[in-house]
Design a protein around this motif. Structure first.
Motif, PDB file in Angstrom:
ATOM      1  N   SER A 217       0.629  -0.495  -0.141  1.00 35.45           N
ATOM      2  CA  SER A 217      -0.279  -0.182  -0.075  1.00 35.45           C
ATOM      3  C   SER A 217       0.733   1.295  -0.456  1.00 35.45           C
ATOM      4  O   SER A 217       2.355   1.304   0.884  1.00 35.45           O
ATOM      5  CB  SER A 217      -0.443  -0.120   1.279  1.00 35.45           C
ATOM      6  OG  SER A 217      -0.978  -1.294   1.546  1.00 35.45           O
ATOM      7  N   GLU A 220      -1.577   8.215  -0.872  1.00 32.34           N
ATOM      8  CA  GLU A 220      -1.870   8.731  -1.954  1.00 32.34           C
ATOM      9  C   GLU A 220      -1.660   9.999  -1.586  1.00 32.34           C
ATOM     10  O   GLU A 220      -1.487  11.435  -2.361  1.00 32.34           O
ATOM     11  CB  GLU A 220      -2.833   8.845  -3.003  1.00 32.34           C
ATOM     12  CG  GLU A 220      -2.654   6.950  -3.077  1.00 32.34           C
ATOM     13  CD  GLU A 220      -3.248   7.470  -5.160  1.00 32.34           C
ATOM     14  OE1 GLU A 220      -3.424   7.762  -5.381  1.00 32.34           O
ATOM     15  OE2 GLU A 220      -2.032   6.061  -4.985  1.00 32.34           O
ATOM     16  N   LYS A 232      -4.712   9.247   2.725  1.00 37.02           N
ATOM     17  CA  LYS A 232      -5.870   8.547   0.725  1.00 37.02           C
ATOM     18  C   LYS A 232      -4.680   7.940   1.167  1.00 37.02           C
ATOM     19  O   LYS A 232      -3.115   7.964   1.028  1.00 37.02           O
ATOM     20  CB  LYS A 232      -6.251   8.906   0.372  1.00 37.02           C
ATOM     21  CG  LYS A 232      -7.385   9.369   0.159  1.00 37.02           C
ATOM     22  CD  LYS A 232      -8.303  10.723  -0.743  1.00 37.02           C
ATOM     23  CE  LYS A 232      -9.087  11.230  -1.298  1.00 37.02           C
ATOM     24  NZ  LYS A 232      -9.789  11.583  -1.566  1.00 37.02           N
ATOM     25  N   ARG A 234      -3.599   3.986  -0.576  1.00 38.07           N
ATOM     26  CA  ARG A 234      -4.442   2.781  -1.849  1.00 38.07           C
ATOM     27  C   ARG A 234      -3.104   1.766  -1.020  1.00 38.07           C
ATOM     28  O   ARG A 234      -2.531   1.672  -1.363  1.00 38.07           O
ATOM     29  CB  ARG A 234      -3.336   3.651  -3.024  1.00 38.07           C
ATOM     30  CG  ARG A 234      -3.343   2.632  -4.872  1.00 38.07           C
ATOM     31  CD  ARG A 234      -3.819   3.144  -5.605  1.00 38.07           C
ATOM     32  NE  ARG A 234      -3.391   4.129  -6.441  1.00 38.07           N
ATOM     33  CZ  ARG A 234      -4.577   3.998  -6.793  1.00 38.07           C
ATOM     34  NH1 ARG A 234      -5.186   2.960  -7.281  1.00 38.07           N
ATOM     35  NH2 ARG A 234      -6.145   5.355  -7.780  1.00 38.07           N
ATOM     36  N   LYS A 236      -3.038  -1.878  -2.994  1.00 37.62           N
ATOM     37  CA  LYS A 236      -2.369  -2.382  -4.421  1.00 37.62           C
ATOM     38  C   LYS A 236      -3.090  -3.684  -4.585  1.00 37.62           C
ATOM     39  O   LYS A 236      -3.468  -4.296  -3.328  1.00 37.62           O
ATOM     40  CB  LYS A 236      -1.565  -2.104  -5.084  1.00 37.62           C
ATOM     41  CG  LYS A 236      -1.088  -1.035  -5.338  1.00 37.62           C
ATOM     42  CD  LYS A 236       0.827  -0.729  -5.636  1.00 37.62           C
ATOM     43  CE  LYS A 236       1.374  -1.025  -4.228  1.00 37.62           C
ATOM     44  NZ  LYS A 236       3.173  -1.014  -4.516  1.00 37.62           N
ATOM     45  N   ASP A 319      -7.796  -1.961  -7.254  1.00 33.32           N
ATOM     46  CA  ASP A 319      -6.147  -2.037  -5.958  1.00 33.32           C
ATOM     47  C   ASP A 319      -7.665  -0.846  -5.428  1.00 33.32           C
ATOM     48  O   ASP A 319      -9.066  -0.561  -5.551  1.00 33.32           O
ATOM     49  CB  ASP A 319      -6.061  -0.444  -6.087  1.00 33.32           C
ATOM     50  CG  ASP A 319      -5.254  -1.004  -7.381  1.00 33.32           C
ATOM     51  OD1 ASP A 319      -4.880  -2.284  -6.981  1.00 33.32           O
ATOM     52  OD2 ASP A 319      -4.074  -0.143  -7.682  1.00 33.32           O
ATOM     53  N   GLU A 320      -8.170  -0.733  -4.146  1.00 36.78           N
ATOM     54  CA  GLU A 320      -8.923  -0.045  -3.068  1.00 36.78           C
ATOM     55  C   GLU A 320      -7.797   1.484  -2.346  1.00 36.78           C
ATOM     56  O   GLU A 320      -6.578   1.520  -1.943  1.00 36.78           O
ATOM     57  CB  GLU A 320      -9.022  -0.916  -1.890  1.00 36.78           C
ATOM     58  CG  GLU A 320      -9.780  -2.334  -2.179  1.00 36.78           C
ATOM     59  CD  GLU A 320      -9.945  -2.935  -0.705  1.00 36.78           C
ATOM     60  OE1 GLU A 320     -10.461  -2.313   0.301  1.00 36.78           O
ATOM     61  OE2 GLU A 320      -9.184  -3.492  -0.563  1.00 36.78           O
ATOM     62  N   LEU A 321      -9.400   2.439  -2.652  1.00 38.82           N
ATOM     63  CA  LEU A 321      -8.337   3.956  -1.909  1.00 38.82           C
ATOM     64  C   LEU A 321      -8.855   3.270  -0.405  1.00 38.82           C
ATOM     65  O   LEU A 321     -10.539   3.873  -0.241  1.00 38.82           O
ATOM     66  CB  LEU A 321      -8.868   4.714  -2.780  1.00 38.82           C
ATOM     67  CG  LEU A 321      -7.872   5.184  -3.419  1.00 38.82           C
ATOM     68  CD1 LEU A 321      -8.870   7.027  -4.549  1.00 38.82           C
ATOM     69  CD2 LEU A 321      -6.801   5.819  -3.121  1.00 38.82           C
TER      70      LEU A 321
END
Length: 674
Positions: A217, A220, A232, A234, A236, A319-321
């Motif tokens: 991760s 961001e 934030k 990310r 992955k 991917d998650e935010l």
């Protein structure tokens, strides 16, 4: 009613008084500057006696403003504000002017330095007379902390906070925590097994109830300020469902694609397209390398999916935010190795048996590609002689001028391991031997006794061009031995390059997100190199470990613990004071153009859709003045940075020009202005 200003000029020992005539500056200020009722000089104005003198004058002389001419405000502005507050004066009616770094330390002419100091004092007096009383405000501190980087410094900080009962988010860009230390075989000078002392911490972090581990991760975006940051992250796609995966390893075992491992094995070993970086990885959840996976390449295979007993493989994972809210941030992003190809005369990448320090760490490691056997690039030949070259890319004006700090000791460790595991002769080529920590000098003497050869001199070249029969098939070290005073050619079988430690390639990019600065070399800059080495100029953001500069493991661990202690102090206190030196917007003048919204580096300006005007979020504003300068309507004002104050300060610093020639200069300037 005229203000009553007190001027205090500090000698700072000989730091200021050695170049500036401080008695003359104080005498001149008292005699010539309007509204100055007290002007004194003192050896150390920041001392308790100096502060008491200011407090006494405020009470006795009825001072309404205070100017201190001393060192940088970063060091003692709070000290003198506190003195004013103790005497009943609003602390923001105190102005510091820096005559140490800005005058004394950069001047060679005492007379000119004294005149410059007078000008700065005059400017500060004019400015402080126009300052307004301000009141600080307080915000609550979110007890959660973000730690960026899962190396040894980040792990230590995480455990200190988590064990104290506070929630921690640990973000690591690699699939596993552990950092460079997980690659090492032994640690100097005690020769502890690196994995034996690291993996218990990794395991503890992975299982700790107060730790949310976010590997693979990256951060961001960061907004907010001390006490309440919004981040934030990310996360992955691993293409593996973390909830279902048991870490059985069947997917890795059955994967048909094998590729060179350029990361953990430093290019010496192989891994599968779906892999865990090393056996003790935390978390023990594999990740699919989409650049190597046959399915992502040809839409075929899916062997891992078919054979996974829990159905954990998810080729459609995205991917998650994640959005996190934390009160403080600890940056522990570590270092990267200097690319030894940048010094072509040492032959790395061209001569097979020239290795980097990280490659040799993996060769020595029992879990490494050679099973811990020290062999040449062919994988079977044991070297009969080994050369270790120090300061490759460090202490070098062509690359990095700083000392990497740990190379001498790492070279000694490598020498010991070669002597322990082989019968090879070991040569160490050094500029200076730097062994200045606990137990380091003793380790150096141990290697002398073990028979390691030390050659003082910077290596000119590593070549395979033989000139004599005994050099055939060897690597030849060309060096000037400065102790013997002659050029030498020493043939060896293996060369190890002790590459410099460098900042991470994206250190500046992350620094911009966090609002912290980097040195010219790229290391993160601390608030003060001696007195505040873990804090940064952004409140609530701390640094730990080698992201601040080259460090060994004990120093990194100590910094991780220190950063955690600073965070715990803020959490325990419950709230934090925010400086009131911030911007404000006159809504009647605001045109609603939103230029300031887009320019604010701290995202501290919001737009009121109903009123169609912008508004400053004071808790997030750092008072940088970007919006003040950019506002086309002149609707934004910075506290303590009004136009009136700035122009008054300019007039003060030009006192000799304006008041020179019998005051005619000022009259001429006013005539031109009219």
């Amino acid at each position: 009613m005229a203000e009553r200003v007190g001027v205090y000029v500090c000698h700072c020992g000989s730091n200021i008084a050695g170049m500036v005539d401080v008695e003359e500056v104080a005498r001149w200020a008292g005699a010539n500057l309007k509204d100055v009722v007290v002007a004194r000089d003192y050896k150390f104005m920041c001392s308790s006696l100096g502060q008491a003198m200011i407090e006494e004058d405020i009470k006795k002389e009825g001072l309404t403003r205070v100017v201190v001419a001393a060192c940088s405000p970063h060091l003692h502005e709070k000290t003198f504000r506190r003195a004013c507050e103790n005497a009943g004066l609003n602390p923001y009616l105190c102005q510091m002017t820096n005559i140490r770094e800005h005058v004394s330390w950069v001047s060679r002419d005492r007379a000119k330095a004294t005149e410059k100091a007078k000008a700065l004092v005059a400017a500060a007096v004019e400015r402080v007379k126009r300052q307004q009383p301000l009141e600080p405000f307080f915000v609550k501190v979110n007890p959660a902390t973000l730690v960026i980087g899962g190396g040894i410094a980040g792990l230590q900080a995480t455990l200190e906070l988590a064990d104290a009962g506070y929630p921690v988010y640990l973000v690591e860009r690699s699939p596993s925590i552990g950092g460079h230390m997980a690659q090492f075989d032994k640690t100097f000078p005690t020769l502890d097994c690196s994995a034996c002392i690291l993996t218990p911490k990794m395991s503890e972090v992975g299982q700790h109830p107060n730790v949310t581990l976010l590997t693979y991760s990256e951060v961001e975006e960061v907004s907010g300020s001390v006490g309440h940051f919004r981040v934030k992250v990310r996360k992955k796609a691993r293409y593996v469902d973390e909830e279902k995966c048991t870490g059985c390893g069947i997917c890795v075992e059955k994967c048909p694609r094998k590729v060179v491992d350029e990361d953990f094995e430093a290019g010496l070993g192989y891994r599968k397209a779906i892999y865990t970086p090393f056996p003790q990885a935390v978390p023990r959840i594999p990740v699919i390398d989409v650049n190597s996976c046959i399915y992502f390449e040809r839409q075929k295979c899916r062997a891992c999916e078919k054979l996974c007993p829990t159905g954990a493989i998810k080729f459609d994972q995205q991917d998650e935010l994640l959005e996190l809210e934390v009160g403080n941030i600890i940056v522990a992003t570590g270092w990267k190795m200097f690319d030894c190809r940048r010094i072509p005369q040492y032959g790395y990448g061209r001569l097979a048996n020239v290795f980097t320090a990280l490659e040799f760490e993996r060769i020595c490691n029992a879990a490494g590609p050679t099973g811990g056997k020290i062999v040449l690039r062919d994988g079977k030949t044991e070297p009969q002689s080994v050369a270790i070259i120090h300061c490759v890319g460090s202490r070098d004006s062509n690359h990095n001028e700083y000392c990497s700090g740990i190379c001498c000791m790492a070279a000694l460790k490598f020498g010991h391991l070669v002597l322990e595991k082989t019968k090879a002769e070991v040569y160490s080529f050094y500029i200076d031997m730097r062994t200045n920590q606990k137990g380091y000098e003793e380790f150096y003497h141990r290697l002398l006794e073990e028979g390691m050869h030390f050659v003082r001199g910077k290596v000119a070249e590593v070549t395979d061009a033989a000139r004599r029969p005994e050099e055939a098939g060897k690597l030849i070290i060309q060096v000037e031995d400065t102790l013997m005073g002659k050029q030498r050619r020493i043939p060896v079988d293996m060369v190890i390059l002790m590459g410099a430690l460098e900042p991470q390639a994206d250190a500046k990019e992350l620094g911009l997100k966090l609002g912290i600065s980097c040195s010219m070399a790229g290391w993160y800059t601390e608030r003060h190199p001696k007195l505040d080495p873990v804090a940064t100029m952004t409140d609530g953001v701390f640094v730990a470990g080698a992201c601040q500069g080259p460090k060994d493991i004990p120093a990194s661990v100590a910094q991780g613990a220190a950063a955690a202690a600073r965070v715990m102090a803020m959490i325990t206190k419950g709230n934090v004071m925010i400086e009131p030196v911030v911007a404000s917007i006159n809504e009647e003048k605001c045109s609603g153009c939103r230029i300031c919204n887009n320019l604010c580096p701290y995202n501290a300006i919001e737009f009121d859709e109903e009123k169609q005007v912008s508004r400053v979020i004071t808790a997030m504003c750092k008072g940088c003045g970007t919006c003040v300068a950019a506002c086309p309507a002149g609707a934004i004002t910075g506290a303590h940075f009004s136009n009136e104050q700035v122009f008054a300060e300019i007039e003060g610093i030009l006192w000799d020009a304006i008041h020179g020639n019998g005051g005619q200069a000022k009259q001429q300037a006013e005539a031109v202005s009219v």
